[in-house]
Design a protein around this motif. Sequence first.
Motif, PDB file in Angstrom:
ATOM      1  N   GLU A 237     -11.190   6.205  -3.886  1.00  0.00           N
ATOM      2  CA  GLU A 237      -9.759   6.225  -3.583  1.00  0.00           C
ATOM      3  C   GLU A 237      -9.517   6.035  -2.091  1.00  0.00           C
ATOM      4  O   GLU A 237      -8.547   5.377  -1.688  1.00  0.00           O
ATOM      5  CB  GLU A 237      -9.140   7.537  -4.047  1.00  0.00           C
TER       6      GLU A 237
ATOM      7  N   HIS B 148      -4.468  -6.072 -17.007  1.00  0.00           N
ATOM      8  CA  HIS B 148      -4.839  -4.661 -17.155  1.00  0.00           C
ATOM      9  C   HIS B 148      -4.792  -3.993 -15.778  1.00  0.00           C
ATOM     10  O   HIS B 148      -5.807  -3.556 -15.246  1.00  0.00           O
ATOM     11  CB  HIS B 148      -6.247  -4.528 -17.738  1.00  0.00           C
ATOM     12  N   PRO B 149      -3.604  -3.891 -15.179  1.00  0.00           N
ATOM     13  CA  PRO B 149      -3.528  -3.451 -13.776  1.00  0.00           C
ATOM     14  C   PRO B 149      -3.997  -2.022 -13.536  1.00  0.00           C
ATOM     15  O   PRO B 149      -4.378  -1.688 -12.408  1.00  0.00           O
ATOM     16  CB  PRO B 149      -2.035  -3.606 -13.452  1.00  0.00           C
ATOM     17  N   ASP B 150      -3.969  -1.179 -14.574  1.00  0.00           N
ATOM     18  CA  ASP B 150      -4.429   0.197 -14.395  1.00  0.00           C
ATOM     19  C   ASP B 150      -5.909   0.371 -14.703  1.00  0.00           C
ATOM     20  O   ASP B 150      -6.452   1.458 -14.543  1.00  0.00           O
ATOM     21  CB  ASP B 150      -3.617   1.147 -15.274  1.00  0.00           C
ATOM     22  N   ARG B 151      -6.600  -0.703 -15.120  1.00  0.00           N
ATOM     23  CA  ARG B 151      -7.997  -0.575 -15.514  1.00  0.00           C
ATOM     24  C   ARG B 151      -8.955  -1.412 -14.674  1.00  0.00           C
ATOM     25  O   ARG B 151     -10.119  -1.051 -14.532  1.00  0.00           O
ATOM     26  CB  ARG B 151      -8.185  -0.974 -16.993  1.00  0.00           C
TER      27      ARG B 151
ATOM     28  N   ARG C  42      -4.904   1.954  -3.060  1.00  0.00           N
ATOM     29  CA  ARG C  42      -3.975   1.686  -4.177  1.00  0.00           C
ATOM     30  C   ARG C  42      -4.380   2.448  -5.424  1.00  0.00           C
ATOM     31  O   ARG C  42      -3.528   2.794  -6.251  1.00  0.00           O
ATOM     32  CB  ARG C  42      -3.903   0.193  -4.466  1.00  0.00           C
ATOM     33  N   LEU C  43      -5.677   2.732  -5.587  1.00  0.00           N
ATOM     34  CA  LEU C  43      -6.138   3.437  -6.777  1.00  0.00           C
ATOM     35  C   LEU C  43      -5.766   4.910  -6.738  1.00  0.00           C
ATOM     36  O   LEU C  43      -5.710   5.567  -7.774  1.00  0.00           O
ATOM     37  CB  LEU C  43      -7.652   3.276  -6.929  1.00  0.00           C
TER      38      LEU C  43
ATOM     39  N   ARG D   4     -12.491  10.448 -14.855  1.00  0.00           N
ATOM     40  CA  ARG D   4     -11.650   9.356 -14.355  1.00  0.00           C
ATOM     41  C   ARG D   4     -12.408   8.542 -13.310  1.00  0.00           C
ATOM     42  O   ARG D   4     -11.913   8.270 -12.220  1.00  0.00           O
ATOM     43  CB  ARG D   4     -10.337   9.881 -13.766  1.00  0.00           C
TER      44      ARG D   4
ATOM     45  N   ARG E 160      -4.443   8.445 -16.577  1.00  0.00           N
ATOM     46  CA  ARG E 160      -4.246   7.610 -17.767  1.00  0.00           C
ATOM     47  C   ARG E 160      -4.164   8.494 -19.012  1.00  0.00           C
ATOM     48  O   ARG E 160      -4.848   9.500 -19.126  1.00  0.00           O
ATOM     49  CB  ARG E 160      -5.417   6.620 -17.891  1.00  0.00           C
TER      50      ARG E 160
ATOM     51  N   ASN F 162      -2.486   5.765  -8.711  1.00  0.00           N
ATOM     52  CA  ASN F 162      -2.402   5.642 -10.164  1.00  0.00           C
ATOM     53  C   ASN F 162      -2.295   7.010 -10.808  1.00  0.00           C
ATOM     54  O   ASN F 162      -3.112   7.895 -10.522  1.00  0.00           O
ATOM     55  CB  ASN F 162      -3.634   4.931 -10.725  1.00  0.00           C
TER      56      ASN F 162
ATOM     57  N   GLU G 102     -12.079   5.184 -15.462  1.00  0.00           N
ATOM     58  CA  GLU G 102     -10.683   4.776 -15.588  1.00  0.00           C
ATOM     59  C   GLU G 102     -10.458   3.357 -15.072  1.00  0.00           C
ATOM     60  O   GLU G 102      -9.692   2.580 -15.656  1.00  0.00           O
ATOM     61  CB  GLU G 102      -9.781   5.735 -14.812  1.00  0.00           C
ATOM     62  N   THR G 103     -11.138   3.011 -13.979  1.00  0.00           N
ATOM     63  CA  THR G 103     -10.950   1.713 -13.347  1.00  0.00           C
ATOM     64  C   THR G 103     -12.299   1.114 -13.019  1.00  0.00           C
ATOM     65  O   THR G 103     -13.227   1.838 -12.640  1.00  0.00           O
ATOM     66  CB  THR G 103     -10.123   1.838 -12.049  1.00  0.00           C
TER      67      THR G 103
END
Length: 349
Positions: free
Chosen positions: A305, A92-95, A310-311, A6, A317, A314, A54-55
Amino acid sequence: MNTAPRRIDVHQHVIPSFYRDVLAKAGIAEAGGRALPDWSPEAALELMDLLRAETAILSVSTPGAGFLTHPGEAAGLARRLNDHSASVAAEHPDRFGWFATLPMPDIHASAQEAERALTELGADGVTLLANNQGVYLGAEGQDSLWRVLDEHGAVVFVHPAELPAPAVDGIPPFAADFLLDTTRAAYLLVRNGIPRRYPNIRFVLSHAGGFVPYASHRMAVAIAADTGRSPLDTLDDLRGFYYDTALSASPAALPTLLAFTRPGHVLFGSDWPFAPAPASQYFANGLDSGVDPRTLAAVNRTNAEALFPRLATNPPRRASARPLPVRLRQSAQRAGARLFYKLIQPGTN
């Protein structure tokens, strides 16, 4: 149980088609000696799945917007790039996250755009090139920008640019000049006391800080002789920067980086798409095989993080929904990249 890392990739670039067109109109077809690569959100997501990221925090690489010498045009291009990056992240707010482009070396316009991007668009930080038209970060006259960034506790992603000197035939700038460019900026920022006067700014240096970890004590002695400051204070300031692993997680560079930096200050970076997928995989494998599991987890994710809270909120995923042939191809790519990495490591004789 899902054991994928991740990763949070803090060094990934965005190249919108309209930006490529503006560069082409100015006669710019490469950056750092590399031709401008293709980019799309879909290709970025596929690369991220390959690296198990992941991001990704997107940024615009050199030349940014500062190649436009008319201040209004540069500011307009920066706004357009930031609006585009914000829209990609919103889709793509989670990526994806993103760093804002500023129209340097125009300090007033850059401070205004930083304020807009951080407060209205939700940028995760800003990108600053190490030098802009030959003016390095840390030079006099930049305090109005530093004040805005300090007030917001901003993350500043420092990326190299072309050196303000002709390139040497046979040496592409990305291979060596970029490392010097970042090192120069770090040196001047510390020499002129920017991290101490603006302690809320978190600086992230690209490519493991260029030569900074390797040359840190030499730099500290030079700054001490120049300013009268304690070398220990200078080393503390240099260690206070954050450093990404883009093109730098090798058996030669990674131990020096980890030995020098403060705990929690090393972040994963790929430099895609300027670094093609095989290069990103090579250095990701260097990280995977070069550190203990606890350090690996920190570099892959938890250090980022802490920098981007904010990450941390999450949820994990879901497993990739890519078609089976794509997943099989990516699995084969990972296996081949791991084997290649092992085969080309120098022997111990």
